[in-house]
Design a protein around this motif. Structure first.
Motif, mmCIF file in Angstrom:
data_model
loop_
_atom_site.group_PDB
_atom_site.id
_atom_site.type_symbol
_atom_site.label_atom_id
_atom_site.label_comp_id
_atom_site.label_asym_id
_atom_site.label_seq_id
_atom_site.Cartn_x
_atom_site.Cartn_y
_atom_site.Cartn_z
ATOM 1 N N ILE A 145 -1.603 2.226 3.696
ATOM 2 C CA ILE A 145 -1.477 1.759 4.900
ATOM 3 C C ILE A 145 -2.853 2.048 5.683
ATOM 4 N N LEU B 1 2.399 5.192 -0.187
ATOM 5 C CA LEU B 1 2.718 3.981 0.834
ATOM 6 C C LEU B 1 1.683 4.331 1.872
ATOM 7 N N LEU C 232 -0.153 -3.399 -1.449
ATOM 8 C CA LEU C 232 0.803 -2.447 -0.463
ATOM 9 C C LEU C 232 2.128 -2.313 -1.146
ATOM 10 N N ALA C 233 2.772 -3.606 -1.667
ATOM 11 C CA ALA C 233 4.119 -3.346 -2.239
ATOM 12 C C ALA C 233 4.322 -2.499 -3.554
ATOM 13 N N THR D 282 -1.573 -7.743 -0.002
ATOM 14 C CA THR D 282 -0.028 -7.390 0.195
ATOM 15 C C THR D 282 0.634 -7.110 -0.944
ATOM 16 N N GLN E 7 4.628 1.574 -3.277
ATOM 17 C CA GLN E 7 5.913 2.159 -2.579
ATOM 18 C C GLN E 7 6.595 3.042 -3.232
ATOM 19 N N LYS F 219 6.718 -5.377 7.603
ATOM 20 C CA LYS F 219 7.679 -4.844 6.785
ATOM 21 C C LYS F 219 7.409 -3.590 5.842
ATOM 22 N N VAL F 220 5.930 -3.668 5.651
ATOM 23 C CA VAL F 220 5.540 -2.351 5.049
ATOM 24 C C VAL F 220 5.779 -1.026 5.867
ATOM 25 N N ARG G 123 3.907 -9.349 6.580
ATOM 26 C CA ARG G 123 4.239 -8.648 5.574
ATOM 27 C C ARG G 123 3.802 -7.241 5.555
ATOM 28 N N TYR G 124 2.768 -6.942 6.566
ATOM 29 C CA TYR G 124 2.439 -5.527 6.757
ATOM 30 C C TYR G 124 3.553 -4.971 7.534
#
Length: 474
Positions: A384, A380, A370-371, A367, A374, A315-316, A312-313
């Motif tokens: 991170i 974001l 993080l989403a 996760t 955005q 993708k971030v 998932r990270y």
């Protein structure tokens, strides 16, 4: 701490004596100076040099040293053999560490020393020599090093030749990384990497680094600590150089960034998560991983959850790349995503028979955070950042415990590499730049996202051990 700078004067204030005194003061020292030459220069270059006579340089030196204790000496531009001989003879009468910046060529390309061979006797008296790549090659009568590895070899040869320490500086090399290393005749004692700042305002960086090094050594008595502190200070001063707007050429660095204007937000954020960092260090998972006594079951659980997190990270990071404002940042975040998919997950697979398919609540919470970050690029990448910075910080201490027989040797090596150090510095710099361009509301959201991610990192490490404390609702 009384620090004496022996150097030339720069009327534009960016280099020489003027830069030395600013750097010394900014780092807690009392600066004194003996002027060896007057120059006519500005941000575009040097148009004239008038050397002070050797006799009067010696008179200045004796006036200072007969009255005031000298804790460290920085030597910069000496202009000619007469001045060099005067300084060398005076050094025989004092007992203080000497940081010698062999100023032969200014950053602008202008020559500032008319007889390089006269330096040899002075080099033998130096405690640390801090040449740039051009000066390093000149002192050895060799071609300029084309790579960092060759620069380190040249530094080692110079250290052996003069029985001293040499600070190798990679600022003139191409690329995003700006390495520095303290080198003895026996090899590299400390190597540091940092991101290159996107500015042309680097006038006086050599003067600033060498005078800061002398000041921090006088305070710590440790060249390793002094270099770490000096590089950190110079990096901040360069990062804030554009705030000054001095001249139309290569302007100076911002020596007093910690006193005027916006203080470094990254240092402030790092201090705010100090309790979290201390709690991470005390977790059973971390202490037993360091000792090599961590149960395989706990380690495999962590690896399995980390693999799910990284999928998932990645993708971030790809999203950060798509939102980044410039090509360099786009490439950086994209390389991070590709590195996970092509490298890190392969390492995870070497420990696991198969990847788990069910993330824990703690992994999902992280996760999901993080989403939720955005909304903007700045927020974001602030969210991170702890995945770089905390891993680097922890990795350095874990690496110190690593050895050939350590059961998790390969894992400990992953986050204690020069490549990861450089990537972390670049990530920090990108968040810093985004913060400087943000409005107050976005700055507040960036800081909150950073701190919350640090809390999630703590929970993530804690979940892997049966005696863990559950911080997931913190």
């Amino acid at each position: 701490m009384n620090i004496l700078s022996i150097a030339g004067s720069d009327p534009s204030g960016g280099a020489g004596i003027q830069a030395d005194l600013k750097a010394i003061a900014a780092n807690g020292g009392y600066g004194m100076c003996v002027i060896t030459a007057l120059t006519a220069q500005n941000t575009h270059g040097v148009s004239g040099v008038q050397a002070i006579s050797g006799d009067f340089v010696l008179t200045q030196l004796e006036a200072v040293s007969t009255d005031i204790r000298i804790d460290a000496i920085k030597i910069g531009m000496l202009a000619n053999a007469e001045v060099i001989r005067a300084v060398t003879s005076w050094l025989e009468t004092v007992d203080a560490p000497v940081v010698l910046d062999p100023v032969m060529v200014a950053t602008s390309g202008d020559r500032l020393l008319d007889d390089e061979s006269a330096l040899d006797s002075l080099l033998d008296r130096a405690t640390v020599i801090t040449p740039n790549l051009l000066e390093l090659a000149s002192l050895l009568r060799e071609p300029v090093a084309p790579s960092w590895d060759e620069a380190l070899r040249q530094a080692q040869r110079l250290a052996a030749k003069h029985d001293t320490l040499v600070l190798a500086k990679g600022g003139h090399l191409a690329g995003a990384d700006c390495p520095d290393a303290l080198v003895s005749a026996g090899g590299v004692q400390l190597e540091l990497h940092g991101a290159r700042h996107a500015t042309r305002n680097t006038h006086g960086t050599g003067c600033t680094l060498s005078s800061t090094l002398a000041t921090r050594f006088a305070a710590t008595g440790d060249w390793i600590a002094a270099l770490e502190q000096s590089k950190s200070y110079l990096s901040k001063a360069i990062a804030a150089a554009d705030q000054l707007q001095v001249g139309s050429g290569h302007g100076p660095v911002n020596h007093f960034i910690d006193f005027f204007g916006t203080a470094d937000p990254m240092g402030d954020w790092w201090q705010k998560i100090q309790p979290i960092r201390e709690e991470i260090d005390q977790l059973d998972f971390i202490t037993r991983l360091s000792e090599g006594t961590l149960d395989r079951e706990d380690f495999h659980y962590y690896i399995a959850q980390d693999a799910l997190y990284l999928l998932r990270y990645a993708k971030v990071l790809s999203l950060a790349s798509s939102m980044a404002p410039d090509l360099g940042a786009q490439r950086f975040w994209s390389r991070g995503a590709n590195g996970i998919l092509d490298g890190e997950l392969q390492l995870h697979g070497s420990y696991l028979d198969e990847f788990a398919d069910t993330p824990s609540a703690i992994t999902l919470n992280y996760t999901n955070h993080l989403a939720a970050s955005q909304e903007s690029y700045g927020e974001l990448i602030a969210a991170i950042l702890p995945c770089y910075w905390l891993y680097q910080d922890i990795g350095k201490r874990l690496a110190a415990a690593n050895h050939a027989e350590h059961p998790y040797r390969q894992w400990l090596e992953t986050y204690a590499s020069e490549e990861f150090d450089s990537a972390t510095e670049q990530a920090i710099e990108m968040v810093r730049q985004a913060f400087e361009q943000a409005d107050p509301q976005l700055r507040a959201r960036m800081e909150a996202a950073f701190i919350r991610s640090a809390e999630h990192e703590r929970s993530f490490f804690a979940q892997a051990h049966e005696n863990r404390v559950d911080f997931s609702t913190a």
